[in-house]
Design a protein around this motif. Structure first.
Motif, PDB file in Angstrom:
ATOM      1  N   ARG A  18     -54.198  63.616  26.570  1.00 21.38           N
ATOM      2  CA  ARG A  18     -53.526  62.496  25.922  1.00 21.38           C
ATOM      3  C   ARG A  18     -54.398  61.259  26.017  1.00 21.38           C
ATOM      4  NH1 ARG A  18     -48.083  62.339  28.447  1.00 21.38           N
ATOM      5  NH2 ARG A  18     -48.545  64.576  28.559  1.00 21.38           N
ATOM      6  N   LEU A  19     -54.267  60.413  25.022  1.00 20.42           N
ATOM      7  CA  LEU A  19     -54.946  59.123  25.019  1.00 20.42           C
ATOM      8  C   LEU A  19     -53.903  58.034  24.853  1.00 20.42           C
ATOM      9  CD1 LEU A  19     -58.012  59.711  22.648  1.00 20.42           C
ATOM     10  CD2 LEU A  19     -58.047  59.607  25.156  1.00 20.42           C
ATOM     11  N   PHE A  20     -54.024  56.994  25.653  1.00 18.40           N
ATOM     12  CA  PHE A  20     -53.188  55.810  25.495  1.00 18.40           C
ATOM     13  C   PHE A  20     -54.000  54.777  24.724  1.00 18.40           C
ATOM     14  CE2 PHE A  20     -51.943  57.904  29.461  1.00 18.40           C
ATOM     15  CZ  PHE A  20     -50.592  58.128  29.218  1.00 18.40           C
ATOM     16  N   LEU A  21     -53.442  54.286  23.639  1.00 18.05           N
ATOM     17  CA  LEU A  21     -54.131  53.300  22.815  1.00 18.05           C
ATOM     18  C   LEU A  21     -53.401  51.971  22.886  1.00 18.05           C
ATOM     19  CD1 LEU A  21     -55.015  56.139  21.543  1.00 18.05           C
ATOM     20  CD2 LEU A  21     -55.634  54.784  19.552  1.00 18.05           C
ATOM     21  N   GLY A  22     -54.134  50.945  23.303  1.00 19.98           N
ATOM     22  CA  GLY A  22     -53.608  49.597  23.281  1.00 19.98           C
ATOM     23  C   GLY A  22     -54.097  48.876  22.047  1.00 19.98           C
ATOM     24  N   PRO A  23     -53.807  47.586  21.925  1.00 23.53           N
ATOM     25  CA  PRO A  23     -54.231  46.834  20.743  1.00 23.53           C
ATOM     26  C   PRO A  23     -55.740  46.835  20.522  1.00 23.53           C
ATOM     27  CG  PRO A  23     -52.580  45.616  21.980  1.00 23.53           C
ATOM     28  CD  PRO A  23     -52.967  46.783  22.817  1.00 23.53           C
ATOM     29  N   SER A  24     -56.513  46.942  21.610  1.00 26.18           N
ATOM     30  CA  SER A  24     -57.969  46.885  21.472  1.00 26.18           C
ATOM     31  C   SER A  24     -58.639  48.242  21.524  1.00 26.18           C
ATOM     32  CB  SER A  24     -58.570  45.983  22.562  1.00 26.18           C
ATOM     33  OG  SER A  24     -58.275  46.495  23.847  1.00 26.18           O
ATOM     34  N   VAL A  26     -48.851  56.382  17.288  1.00 21.78           N
ATOM     35  CA  VAL A  26     -49.836  55.323  17.064  1.00 21.78           C
ATOM     36  C   VAL A  26     -50.062  55.145  15.570  1.00 21.78           C
ATOM     37  CG1 VAL A  26     -52.252  54.638  17.443  1.00 21.78           C
ATOM     38  CG2 VAL A  26     -50.982  55.830  19.252  1.00 21.78           C
ATOM     39  N   LEU A  27     -50.196  53.899  15.134  1.00 18.22           N
ATOM     40  CA  LEU A  27     -50.637  53.611  13.782  1.00 18.22           C
ATOM     41  C   LEU A  27     -52.073  53.107  13.817  1.00 18.22           C
ATOM     42  CD1 LEU A  27     -47.630  51.802  12.032  1.00 18.22           C
ATOM     43  CD2 LEU A  27     -48.455  54.134  11.666  1.00 18.22           C
ATOM     44  N   PRO A  45     -49.863  50.195  18.960  1.00 14.12           N
ATOM     45  CA  PRO A  45     -50.253  50.952  20.152  1.00 14.12           C
ATOM     46  C   PRO A  45     -49.286  52.089  20.448  1.00 14.12           C
ATOM     47  CG  PRO A  45     -50.315  48.581  20.564  1.00 14.12           C
ATOM     48  CD  PRO A  45     -49.602  48.782  19.256  1.00 14.12           C
ATOM     49  N   GLY A  46     -49.762  53.034  21.248  1.00 16.23           N
ATOM     50  CA  GLY A  46     -48.928  54.153  21.650  1.00 16.23           C
ATOM     51  C   GLY A  46     -49.756  55.249  22.283  1.00 16.23           C
ATOM     52  N   THR A  47     -49.297  56.483  22.135  1.00 17.43           N
ATOM     53  CA  THR A  47     -49.916  57.633  22.784  1.00 17.43           C
ATOM     54  C   THR A  47     -50.229  58.711  21.759  1.00 17.43           C
ATOM     55  OG1 THR A  47     -48.557  57.199  24.745  1.00 17.43           O
ATOM     56  CG2 THR A  47     -49.647  59.340  24.630  1.00 17.43           C
TER      57      THR A  47
END
Length: 262
Positions: free
Chosen positions: A25-31, A193-194, A241-243
């Motif tokens: 899994r990857l966690f994606l934040g705004p950056s 995530v978008l 953001p999301g996963t």
């Protein structure tokens, strides 16, 4: 109609230009991807970021996320974390020059590297990385198995290993051809995530460099230049953001497989 591509491999690279780690899994934040390119090796004399385009040996080291930041493993077996007080000394001894590990703090960092062939001194140049991240262009990189197969058919003597191209998400593709290109210029969903898929990924000499049982191969880049002006894969930015989990489907218009079954 071909099925929608799915995430078949997920990658993050805690230290810029070092080998990364696969995850489920990857966690994606705004950056961008959390823990991805969080650290870089900086030349002490110039305070400039050192990359594998100038120092290919960096690709022979690996890094993984760790409670201390990142854990690094060198080809000679030495293992240490970014919090180790001797980390800079160990890296400097390995590379034969004074270097240090730097964590991204939001400032702009400058890279000095060979943009083309290290055998051509005129190709040495500097450029600034985006503020707040040790990425060259955009914070998320997508590549498909179809793109790898198509490129491999054009240069069958090459080793088209995904490690050469360092994507965050490797997408399934039952056929030849870059499935990711169909999403260029769109807002796309994967997991919850978008992503805004912004541009093709422009390749450089780094994809030709040797690393951990992959030989140096200049024809890798030459074949990409002939076929697609040197682009391979796509870049994206994070709109929500999301996963992302292994197996999540890439879908247009903000619809995801996980959301549809709720």
């Amino acid at each position: 109609m071909s099925p929608a591509p799915k995430a078949v491999q997920l990658w993050r690279y805690p230290v810029k230009s070092m080998g990364g780690e696969q995850t489920d899994r990857l966690f994606l934040g705004p950056s961008g991807v959390v823990g991805d390119r969080e650290f870089a090796v900086v030349v002490a004399a110039t305070d400039r970021v050192l990359t594998a385009k100038r120092e290919p040996r960096l690709l022979d080291a690996t890094a993984r996320r760790h409670e201390a930041g990142a854990e690094l493993t060198l080809p000679d077996g030495r293992r240490f974390t970014t919090a180790d007080p001797d980390a800079d000394a160990i890296l400097s001894d390995w590379l034969g020059q004074a270097v240090g590990l730097r964590r991204q703090t939001g400032r702009v960092h400058t890279v000095e590297e060979y943009r083309k062939d290290p055998a051509e001194p005129s190709s040495l140049s500097t450029f600034d990385l985006p503020a707040g991240k040790f990425v060259d262009e955009a914070p998320v990189h997508l590549l498909s198995e179809g793109a790898l197969r198509t490129a491999g058919a054009r240069h069958p003597d090459g080793t088209w290993d995904v490690r050469r191209f360092r994507p965050n998400v490797l997408l399934s593709a039952p056929e030849h051809g870059p499935a990711e290109d169909a999403f260029l210029g769109t807002r796309t969903a994967i997991g919850n995530v978008l992503l805004d898929v912004t541009e093709p990924t422009q390749r450089c000499v780094m994809v030709t460099q040797p690393q951990r049982n992959l030989p140096k191969d200049r024809e890798i880049l030459r074949s990409l230049v002939r076929a697609s002006a040197g682009t391979f894969g796509v870049y994206a930015t994070v709109a929500r953001p999301g996963t992302v989990l292994l197996g999540d489907t890439l879908a247009a218009d903000g619809v995801t497989a996980r959301e549809l079954v709720r």
